[in-house]
Design a protein around this motif. Structure first.
Motif, PDB file in Angstrom:
ATOM      1  N   ARG A 245     -31.326 -69.333 -10.873  1.00  0.00           N
ATOM      2  CA  ARG A 245     -33.079 -69.641 -10.966  1.00  0.00           C
ATOM      3  C   ARG A 245     -34.041 -68.183 -10.708  1.00  0.00           C
ATOM      4  N   MET A 246     -34.353 -68.287 -11.481  1.00  0.00           N
ATOM      5  CA  MET A 246     -35.301 -66.174 -10.403  1.00  0.00           C
ATOM      6  C   MET A 246     -36.786 -67.533 -10.806  1.00  0.00           C
ATOM      7  N   GLU A 247     -37.297 -65.843 -10.311  1.00  0.00           N
ATOM      8  CA  GLU A 247     -38.293 -66.809  -9.615  1.00  0.00           C
ATOM      9  C   GLU A 247     -39.499 -65.096  -9.492  1.00  0.00           C
ATOM     10  N   PRO A 248     -40.636 -65.048  -9.986  1.00  0.00           N
ATOM     11  CA  PRO A 248     -41.644 -63.776  -9.968  1.00  0.00           C
ATOM     12  C   PRO A 248     -42.228 -63.525  -7.728  1.00  0.00           C
ATOM     13  N   GLY A 249     -41.929 -62.073  -7.748  1.00  0.00           N
ATOM     14  CA  GLY A 249     -42.415 -61.993  -6.366  1.00  0.00           C
ATOM     15  C   GLY A 249     -43.454 -62.269  -5.906  1.00  0.00           C
ATOM     16  N   SER A 250     -44.749 -62.027  -6.740  1.00  0.00           N
ATOM     17  CA  SER A 250     -45.795 -62.393  -6.730  1.00  0.00           C
ATOM     18  C   SER A 250     -46.742 -62.320  -7.954  1.00  0.00           C
ATOM     19  N   LEU A 302     -38.743 -59.838  -9.596  1.00  0.00           N
ATOM     20  CA  LEU A 302     -38.276 -61.482 -10.305  1.00  0.00           C
ATOM     21  C   LEU A 302     -37.003 -61.289  -9.492  1.00  0.00           C
ATOM     22  N   ARG A 303     -36.491 -62.411  -8.530  1.00  0.00           N
ATOM     23  CA  ARG A 303     -35.616 -62.339  -7.283  1.00  0.00           C
ATOM     24  C   ARG A 303     -35.211 -63.996  -7.232  1.00  0.00           C
ATOM     25  N   ALA A 304     -33.869 -64.301  -7.159  1.00  0.00           N
ATOM     26  CA  ALA A 304     -33.127 -65.042  -6.902  1.00  0.00           C
ATOM     27  C   ALA A 304     -33.585 -66.902  -5.931  1.00  0.00           C
ATOM     28  N   THR A 305     -34.485 -67.342  -6.002  1.00  0.00           N
ATOM     29  CA  THR A 305     -35.143 -68.842  -4.959  1.00  0.00           C
ATOM     30  C   THR A 305     -33.626 -69.083  -4.849  1.00  0.00           C
ATOM     31  N   ALA A 306     -34.037 -69.856  -3.881  1.00  0.00           N
ATOM     32  CA  ALA A 306     -33.149 -70.562  -2.126  1.00  0.00           C
ATOM     33  C   ALA A 306     -32.421 -71.231  -2.640  1.00  0.00           C
TER      34      ALA A 306
END
Length: 360
Positions: A245-250, A302-306
């Protein structure tokens, strides 16, 4: 009075002429530039992004409006890119995968549209680098893809693209060279696309054919910086296919990104299965609005969520709780309670009669 009317008419005329001299243009993750005095705007930008940790593929589709018969579009990329036409069917498959799940939610007491007040029901929705001495502009490839003339360029200074655009009949918008400088400093390259329908008289309107851009990247980046030059609010939809799962850094100057779906999927349709290799991947669907594009201050990274926490929107259809042939449970309950009360009252009244003394 007449003088005031003339002044008002002149002001309105000046406004209209100004809109022609400075045509409105908008951009997605690149710059969309109309030819001459024509106008074009991007109403919606939807992209499918596939990243496996080494290679990034972006399938982009624009919904545009305006009266431009031709336009140019520029997208910075962090490495050498390949470009090809894509099959828009994958957007339909992704839309079906991420559509909200429907649930029925029952309520006990009648509401405004229920009997005895009225009839019917109400539905509600709950959403939880060039070598030294190389020319300032280098054309590393050029292809004709349907209505698109695609050039892949390198540039060593912020003004490098101006020559290419002007030699192809397009005026570089003021300020674009300045916005390109961070990409030049990072030695990024560019995909420059001429959108020129081969059908005579056809305008660039509606949903355009999607393009697939592929490049090597050890990080998932979605170029957005050039969108700050848009003159109208921007809307972005991203389908991100990755291992997690990915999310934008900001939010990079837009509203908070909204996740509308997150979960492991397996593509069934040919175009999407080709993109994923037919293997299960984690799909994250993200929507974001940019009410004030000039506040965009960078590119999406975008980075992987925890945790790979799944999520799916739910649409609740509220219905009155009934039994049998649609008899409301509340009515049965109230009726039973009234019968019980009547029985208790009758029993107590009978007891009082039996215990009361006879009168002389």
């Amino acid at each position: 009075m007449k003088r005031r009317i003339l002044v008002l008419l002149f002001a309105l005329l000046a406004t209209q002429v100004g809109s022609l001299v400075n045509p409105a243009w908008a951009c997605g993750c690149g710059a969309m530039i109309p030819e001459g005095y024509a106008r074009i705007g991007v109403e919606k930008e939807t992209s499918v992004v596939r990243w496996d940790g080494r290679t990034e593929q972006i399938v982009m589709r624009f919904v545009v409006r305006g009266d431009a018969p031709r336009a140019a579009w520029i997208m910075p990329v962090p490495g050498r890119a390949t470009v090809e036409l894509a099959d828009g069917a994958m957007f339909g498959e992704l839309s079906r995968m991420t559509e909200p799940q429907e649930r029925t939610r029952h309520y006990f007491w009648p509401r405004e549209r229920d009997w005895p007040f009225s009839s019917g029901s109400r539905d509600g929705m709950v959403g939880d680098a060039p070598a030294a001495g190389a020319p300032s502009v280098g054309v590393v490839g050029r292809e004709q893809l349907g209505d698109f003339d695609v050039a892949r360029l390198t540039a060593t200074d912020p003004d490098a693209l101006r020559t290419w655009l002007e030699s192809n009949g397009f005026k570089l918008p003021d300020g674009l060279a300045t916005e390109l400088k961070p990409y030049v400093d990072q030695k990024w390259e560019y995909v420059a696309v001429r959108l020129a329908p081969r059908q005579q008289g056809k305008k660039l309107q509606g949903t355009l054919d999607p393009l697939k851009i592929r490049f090597d990247s050890d990080r998932l980046v979605y170029p957005m910086r050039l969108s700050r030059m848009a003159k109208t609010p921007q809307s972005l939809g991203l389908y991100v296919l990755a291992d997690h799962r990915m999310e934008p850094g900001s939010p990079i100057g837009g509203s908070a990104p909204k996740v509308t779906f997150a979960g492991t999927v397996t593509a069934k349709g040919a175009p999407l299965a080709e993109l994923t290799g037919g293997k299960p991947v984690f799909l994250t669907a993200i929507d974001q609005e940019f009410p004030e594009p000039d506040r965009i201050d960078g590119d999406h990274e975008l980075r992987a969520t925890a945790k790979d926490t799944p999520y799916r929107r739910t649409v609740y259809h509220d219905e009155l709780l009934t039994v049998g042939d649609g008899v409301p449970v509340w009515l049965l309950t109230v009726s039973a309670a009234l019968v019980a009360l009547a029985a208790v009252f009758t029993v107590r009244r009978g007891r009082r009669r039996r215990t009361s003394p006879d009168r002389a």
